[in-house]
Design a protein around this motif. Structure first.
Motif, short mmCIF file in Angstrom:
data_model
loop_
_atom_site.label_atom_id
_atom_site.label_comp_id
_atom_site.label_asym_id
_atom_site.label_seq_id
_atom_site.Cartn_x
_atom_site.Cartn_y
_atom_site.Cartn_z
N ASN A 71 -11.39 149.06 11.89
CA ASN A 71 -10.95 149.68 10.64
C ASN A 71 -11.61 151.03 10.43
OD1 ASN A 71 -9.32 147.49 10.07
ND2 ASN A 71 -10.90 146.42 8.89
N ALA A 72 -12.91 151.14 10.77
CA ALA A 72 -13.60 152.44 10.60
C ALA A 72 -12.99 153.51 11.48
CB ALA A 72 -15.10 152.26 10.90
N ARG A 73 -12.67 153.12 12.75
CA ARG A 73 -12.05 154.10 13.63
C ARG A 73 -10.70 154.55 13.12
NH1 ARG A 73 -14.25 150.70 17.65
NH2 ARG A 73 -12.27 149.60 17.88
N GLU A 74 -9.91 153.56 12.65
CA GLU A 74 -8.60 153.93 12.09
C GLU A 74 -8.75 154.82 10.86
OE1 GLU A 74 -6.61 150.31 11.33
OE2 GLU A 74 -6.31 149.76 13.44
N GLN A 75 -9.73 154.47 9.99
CA GLN A 75 -9.94 155.29 8.80
C GLN A 75 -10.40 156.70 9.19
OE1 GLN A 75 -9.24 154.49 5.70
NE2 GLN A 75 -9.89 156.48 4.93
N ALA A 76 -11.28 156.79 10.21
CA ALA A 76 -11.75 158.11 10.65
C ALA A 76 -10.59 158.92 11.22
CB ALA A 76 -12.85 157.94 11.71
N GLN A 77 -9.70 158.23 11.97
CA GLN A 77 -8.53 158.95 12.51
C GLN A 77 -7.62 159.43 11.39
OE1 GLN A 77 -6.73 156.20 15.24
NE2 GLN A 77 -8.31 156.45 16.83
N ARG A 78 -7.41 158.55 10.38
CA ARG A 78 -6.58 158.97 9.24
C ARG A 78 -7.22 160.14 8.48
NH1 ARG A 78 -5.85 153.29 8.63
NH2 ARG A 78 -7.46 153.22 7.01
N ASP A 79 -8.56 160.05 8.27
CA ASP A 79 -9.25 161.16 7.58
C ASP A 79 -9.14 162.45 8.38
OD1 ASP A 79 -9.92 159.42 5.60
OD2 ASP A 79 -11.96 159.05 6.33
N GLN A 80 -9.29 162.35 9.70
CA GLN A 80 -9.20 163.55 10.54
C GLN A 80 -7.80 164.15 10.47
OE1 GLN A 80 -10.22 162.91 14.62
NE2 GLN A 80 -10.00 165.05 15.20
N ALA A 81 -6.76 163.27 10.54
CA ALA A 81 -5.39 163.79 10.44
C ALA A 81 -5.14 164.45 9.09
CB ALA A 81 -4.40 162.65 10.66
N LEU A 82 -5.65 163.82 7.99
CA LEU A 82 -5.48 164.40 6.67
C LEU A 82 -6.21 165.73 6.55
CD1 LEU A 82 -4.46 164.13 3.76
CD2 LEU A 82 -6.54 162.84 3.22
N TYR A 83 -7.44 165.77 7.11
CA TYR A 83 -8.20 167.02 7.04
C TYR A 83 -7.51 168.14 7.82
CZ TYR A 83 -12.01 170.31 7.50
OH TYR A 83 -12.76 171.45 7.49
N GLU A 84 -6.99 167.80 9.03
CA GLU A 84 -6.29 168.81 9.81
C GLU A 84 -5.05 169.30 9.08
OE1 GLU A 84 -5.49 167.02 13.56
OE2 GLU A 84 -7.56 167.24 14.32
N GLU A 85 -4.37 168.37 8.39
CA GLU A 85 -3.18 168.78 7.61
C GLU A 85 -3.59 169.73 6.48
OE1 GLU A 85 0.42 166.72 4.97
OE2 GLU A 85 -1.03 165.49 6.09
N ARG A 86 -4.68 169.40 5.77
CA ARG A 86 -5.16 170.29 4.71
C ARG A 86 -5.61 171.64 5.28
NH1 ARG A 86 -9.57 167.67 1.07
NH2 ARG A 86 -9.31 169.71 0.10
N LEU A 87 -6.25 171.60 6.45
CA LEU A 87 -6.70 172.85 7.08
C LEU A 87 -5.51 173.73 7.45
CD1 LEU A 87 -9.23 174.32 8.08
CD2 LEU A 87 -8.90 173.24 10.28
N ASN A 88 -4.43 173.10 7.97
CA ASN A 88 -3.23 173.88 8.30
C ASN A 88 -2.61 174.47 7.05
OD1 ASN A 88 -3.48 173.30 11.03
ND2 ASN A 88 -2.28 171.42 10.90
N ALA A 89 -2.60 173.66 5.96
CA ALA A 89 -2.04 174.17 4.69
C ALA A 89 -2.86 175.36 4.19
CB ALA A 89 -2.00 173.06 3.65
N LEU A 90 -4.21 175.24 4.27
CA LEU A 90 -5.06 176.35 3.84
C LEU A 90 -4.84 177.58 4.71
CD1 LEU A 90 -8.42 174.50 3.08
CD2 LEU A 90 -6.88 175.55 1.43
#
Length: 440
Positions: A71-90
């Motif tokens: 679960n932690a790995r999946e959550q970390a992957q989801r957080d990383q994908a969300l962060y990359e999406e926010r970074l692209n938006a910025l």
């Protein structure tokens, strides 16, 4: 007879575990038995139960840890994908802001060209108006002089006619009618010529007045257009300068002291914008001249902010995907003087502003590192690199690659330790990065 402790134990468990005997027969027909006393049976049973319970508990703990790790790995992957999406938006928002800033700069240049043209037209109109006023004054003076000469000539004519008539009556036989007619004709011709000159002067004066009215109307139109342009430029200047002041304030750089430093070391082409002057006689400037000077001061202030923004480290040290792993502040009981960015090994690292490399090599716990000295007493540090791409004394530009991300020195994984120091004092690098994102 005293009972031994072991016997008491066996007697206690006998009600649940009666004594058992296990008979064993060998090949030689001999029979033997093993005596299982109640205490022994209880010990074996409890030991077996404890072993089974321990096995079940250990299996449960291992299973829970495995599930939790997944679960932690999946959550970390989801957080990383969300962060990359926010970074692209910025990044998209920053690019859009840069396009808008360039368009605003072009609009400023176009408006300045319009102001220059309007000022030239205004000066031409003022010169023309002064010429017309001077011509009108000359015409009016000439007209008054001509009218005075006409009145004097008329009086002299009347006196001459009266004298001639009196003399004709008194000395009729000595003067001839031909001489009287000649004198009267001469006087009439002089009067007619004077009247024609007067009418011509009146017509020229009327034309001059009409031209003066037209010039005044044209000047009023130019002044009205100038007022609208000044208002638009003042509003645009206010909207453009306020975010820059806020950006430097958030970064911990006082705007007034920063501008003084930029002025002392100004190296831009053409120098700062100079105030507009229309008179060399010590006359107070008009309201429009004052507004134009105020606008030029604001544009000069914005230009100084632009120079400061180019020289201060408002850029990002990384352009590829990354994640923040440790912020500025207290960490593990010690002060963490920078911000950590984690990415893959060998990720390019870039200088965040123009400057001079003062250190490029191994430095204690920082491993391979680069120090760059910038303007305004600012210095940036880039630590834990795997490879250096600059040398000491080298001048670097904003966005120039200075090294590759690594894991040298005291480091628990591949990352970049990035510091910003103002006058030798560590400052939160995110103050610069966030301030720049809010503006650019």
């Amino acid at each position: 007879m005293r009972t031994r402790p072991s016997d008491r134990i066996h007697n206690f468990f006998e009600r649940w575990f009666p004594e058992q005997r296990l008979f064993l027969r060998s090949e030689s027909e001999q029979t033997r038995f093993i005596r299982l006393r109640p205490g022994t049976q209880a010990l074996v049973l409890f030991g077996s139960a404890a072993t089974i319970a321990w096995a079940i508990l250990a299996s449960s703990v291992l299973l829970m840890e495995s599930i939790g790790a997944g679960n932690a790995r999946e959550q970390a992957q989801r957080d990383q994908a969300l962060y990359e999406e926010r970074l692209n938006a910025l990044s998209l928002a920053r690019e859009s802001a840069e396009v808008e800033a360039l368009a605003a700069h072009e609009r400023f240049n176009a408006a300045l060209e319009q102001i220059s043209g309007m000022q030239s037209q205004l000066l031409t109109s003022e010169d023309r108006r002064r010429e017309l006023e001077t011509g009108i004054g000359v015409i009016q003076t000439t007209l008054r002089r001509t009218m005075q000469e006409r009145d004097v000539a008329r009086d002299e004519t009347e006196q001459a006619v009266a004298v001639l008539e009196g003399r004709a009556e008194e000395e009729g036989e000595h003067n001839s009618l031909a001489e009287v007619d000649t004198t009267v004709a001469f006087l009439n011709e002089a009067l007619e010529r004077t009247a024609e000159e007067r009418d011509d002067m009146l017509a020229r004066a009327e034309m001059a007045l009409e031209e003066a009215d037209a010039a005044k109307f044209e000047r009023d139109l130019i002044l009205d257009r100038n007022d609208k342009i000044f208002t638009q430029l003042e509003e645009a200047l206010t909207v453009s300068v306020a975010p820059l002041e806020k950006m430097f304030t958030k970064a911990g750089l006082p705007p007034s002291r920063l501008l003084d430093t930029v002025k002392r070391g100004y190296s831009g082409q053409g120098g700062p914008l100079m105030p507009i002057t229309f008179s060399t006689k010590g006359v107070e400037p008009t309201p429009d001249e004052s507004r134009a000077n105020s606008l030029l001061k604001g544009l000069d202030r914005m230009n100084l902010y632009r120079i400061a923004a180019e020289k201060a480290p408002f850029g990002m040290p990384l352009k590829d995907s990354f994640r923040f792993t440790s912020p500025f502040g207290s960490r593990w009981g010690r002060m963490h003087n920078g911000t950590d960015f984690a990415a893959s090994h060998g990720t390019p690292i870039y200088s965040t502003a123009d400057g001079v490399v003062t250190k490029a090599g191994w430095h204690s716990g920082f491993g391979r590192m680069v120090k760059v000295r910038h303007e305004f007493g600012i210095e940036t540090w880039y630590a834990h690199m795997s490879r250096l791409r600059v040398s000491e004394g080298q001048r670097v530009s904003k966005g120039q690659r200075i090294g590759d991300m690594g894991n040298t020195g005291r480091s628990t994984g591949t990352h970049l330790h990035y510091e910003v120091r103002v006058n030798g004092k560590p400052t939160n690098p995110m103050n610069f990065i966030k301030a720049a994102k809010d503006v650019f």
